[in-house]
Design a protein around this motif. Structure first.
Motif, PDB file in Angstrom:
ATOM      1  N   THR A 131       0.834  -1.213   0.010  1.00  0.00           N
ATOM      2  CA  THR A 131      -0.172   0.114   0.119  1.00  0.00           C
ATOM      3  C   THR A 131       0.757   1.413   0.018  1.00  0.00           C
ATOM      4  O   THR A 131       0.552   2.212  -0.598  1.00  0.00           O
ATOM      5  N   ASN A 154      -8.568  -4.658  -0.215  1.00  0.00           N
ATOM      6  CA  ASN A 154      -7.796  -5.615   0.982  1.00  0.00           C
ATOM      7  C   ASN A 154      -8.689  -6.595   1.183  1.00  0.00           C
ATOM      8  O   ASN A 154      -9.970  -6.616   1.564  1.00  0.00           O
ATOM      9  N   VAL A 208      -6.113  -5.944   9.332  1.00  0.00           N
ATOM     10  CA  VAL A 208      -6.370  -5.592   8.093  1.00  0.00           C
ATOM     11  C   VAL A 208      -7.658  -4.843   8.097  1.00  0.00           C
ATOM     12  O   VAL A 208      -7.715  -3.831   7.366  1.00  0.00           O
ATOM     13  N   ASP A 209      -8.864  -5.272   8.852  1.00  0.00           N
ATOM     14  CA  ASP A 209     -10.168  -4.519   8.989  1.00  0.00           C
ATOM     15  C   ASP A 209      -9.743  -3.075   9.278  1.00  0.00           C
ATOM     16  O   ASP A 209     -10.153  -2.156   8.961  1.00  0.00           O
ATOM     17  N   THR A 213      -7.853  -0.981   6.914  1.00  0.00           N
ATOM     18  CA  THR A 213      -8.764  -0.786   5.682  1.00  0.00           C
ATOM     19  C   THR A 213      -9.359   0.367   5.993  1.00  0.00           C
ATOM     20  O   THR A 213      -9.464   1.460   5.169  1.00  0.00           O
ATOM     21  N   LYS A 214      -9.990   0.562   7.248  1.00  0.00           N
ATOM     22  CA  LYS A 214     -10.743   1.701   7.632  1.00  0.00           C
ATOM     23  C   LYS A 214      -9.907   3.133   7.723  1.00  0.00           C
ATOM     24  O   LYS A 214     -10.247   3.980   6.935  1.00  0.00           O
ATOM     25  N   THR A 236      -7.112   3.517   6.238  1.00  0.00           N
ATOM     26  CA  THR A 236      -6.554   3.582   4.640  1.00  0.00           C
ATOM     27  C   THR A 236      -7.654   4.727   4.055  1.00  0.00           C
ATOM     28  O   THR A 236      -7.644   5.648   3.209  1.00  0.00           O
ATOM     29  N   ARG A 237      -8.847   4.304   4.222  1.00  0.00           N
ATOM     30  CA  ARG A 237     -10.114   4.827   3.563  1.00  0.00           C
ATOM     31  C   ARG A 237     -10.092   6.357   4.049  1.00  0.00           C
ATOM     32  O   ARG A 237     -10.423   7.326   3.097  1.00  0.00           O
ATOM     33  N   VAL A 246     -11.544   2.656  -1.110  1.00  0.00           N
ATOM     34  CA  VAL A 246     -10.839   1.681  -0.352  1.00  0.00           C
ATOM     35  C   VAL A 246     -12.054   0.364   0.297  1.00  0.00           C
ATOM     36  O   VAL A 246     -12.813   1.015   0.855  1.00  0.00           O
ATOM     37  N   THR A 247     -11.789  -0.506   0.015  1.00  0.00           N
ATOM     38  CA  THR A 247     -12.894  -1.805   0.137  1.00  0.00           C
ATOM     39  C   THR A 247     -12.136  -2.840   1.017  1.00  0.00           C
ATOM     40  O   THR A 247     -10.937  -3.327   0.466  1.00  0.00           O
ATOM     41  N   GLN A 248     -12.844  -3.348   1.629  1.00  0.00           N
ATOM     42  CA  GLN A 248     -12.332  -4.773   2.441  1.00  0.00           C
ATOM     43  C   GLN A 248     -13.553  -5.692   1.899  1.00  0.00           C
ATOM     44  O   GLN A 248     -14.588  -5.505   1.925  1.00  0.00           O
ATOM     45  N   ASP A 271     -17.053  -2.426   2.701  1.00  0.00           N
ATOM     46  CA  ASP A 271     -17.006  -3.716   3.488  1.00  0.00           C
ATOM     47  C   ASP A 271     -17.895  -4.814   3.110  1.00  0.00           C
ATOM     48  O   ASP A 271     -18.785  -4.568   3.087  1.00  0.00           O
TER      49      ASP A 271
END
Ligand code: NDP
Ligand code: 8X3
Length: 252
Positions: free
Chosen positions: A120, A137, A160-161, A164-165, A167-168, A178-180, A235
């Motif tokens: 990333t 992710n 990772v959860d 991801t948040k 990063t978004r 940005v998606t998990q 998500d």
């Protein structure tokens, strides 16, 4: 429009199926993994079957220098990555915490958390510069619920959860999605790796019900990239119909 998609962990399982899915839609690919022969063969197959351009980059995602050297070696054209799929990852072992192997813990944290961050950190600045991009992710149900003996693997996917948040939040002003994607039980090489090559033990994980296939996950990953620019899936949790949560799978 043709996209450029970078997929980590493309030598098997989800990553390979995701590569085929985007290739079938004519997108160009950067694919990564450690097993160079598998990666090179996959690149050849994709180029031959789909008339796309593919760059295979073989490196160990746990090694920061290897990641930096491989990704910074990309030419200007190949830096215009539209979609980064941070998929490479693994579980190693299934032990209570007091019997856990510290080497396994390090493998999981270094791959699932630090590898994802290294990628990333290399790719996101290029997306920021272009004011566009999509980072996907691959998390897990294990990043939503902790299950017995999942301790460190679950911890890595909870990371990772959270990442991801975060990063978004950091990239929202740069027009970057940005998606998990968080799958439940899926039959890939995952359990074979988790149980150190024990085929019988790995096979038992998927007996008595229909687990997800890698292609199911690839379908969902592709889908989230097809939505209009103003729509983002933050998500998405998907499981086999026979699975209700991390610990409950209805087996015949
Ligand atoms: P596979 O074992 O089939 O694929 C894992 C991929 O990750 C391989 O291509 C492997 O490539 C790559 N990888 C692993 N370690 C490294 C490393 N150190 N450096 C570079 N690449 C590496 O498993 P899945 O496809 O199932 O797993 C993909 C992701 O999905 C993982 O993050 C996993 O945690 C997650 N997941 C899996 C689920 C499942 O039930 N299968 C459910 C939910 C999430 P190589 O060995 O060539 O390096
Ligand atoms: C892989 C699914 O349930 O084995 O992330 O953790 S599980």
């Amino acid at each position: 429009m043709k996209k450029l998609v970078c997929i980590t962990g493309a030598t098997s399982g989800f990553g390979k199926a995701i590569a085929f899915k985007f290739a079938a839609h004519g997108d160009n690919l950067i694919i990564t993994g450690r097993r160079k022969a598998l990666l090179d063969d996959l690149a050849k197959e994709l180029i031959l079957n789909y008339s796309i351009e593919v760059i295979p980059l073989s490196f160990d995602i746990r090694e920061r220098q290897e990641v930096e050297s491989a990704i910074s070696g990309l030419s200007e054209k190949w830096r215009c990555i539209d979609v980064l799929v941070n998929n490479a990852g693994l579980a190693a072992g299934l032990n209570p915490v007091h019997e856990g192997l510290i080497d396994d813990w390090e493998r999981m944290i270094d791959t699932n958390v630090k590898g994802l961050l290294y990628m990333t950190r290399m790719v996101a600045p290029w997306m920021v510069a272009r004011n566009q991009g999509h980072i996907i992710n691959i998390g897990s149900v294990a990043g939503k619920e902790v299950y017995p003996m999942g301790n460190v693997y679950c911890g890595s996917k909870f990371a990772v959860d959270a990442i991801t948040k975060g990063t978004r939040i950091d990239l929202v002003s740069h027009n970057i999605k940005v998606t998990q994607i968080a799958p439940g039980a899926a039959e890939t090489e995952f359990s074979l790796v988790r149980f150190n090559g024990d085929k019988e033990r790995a096979g038992n994980v998927y007996k008595g019900y229909q687990p997800l296939k890698a292609e199911d996950v690839a379908e969902v990953v592709y889908y989230v990239t097809t939505l209009p620019q103003h729509v983002n899936i933050n998500d998405l949790v998907l499981m086999p119909t026979a699975q209700a949560c991390a610990t409950i799978i209805h087996k015949k």
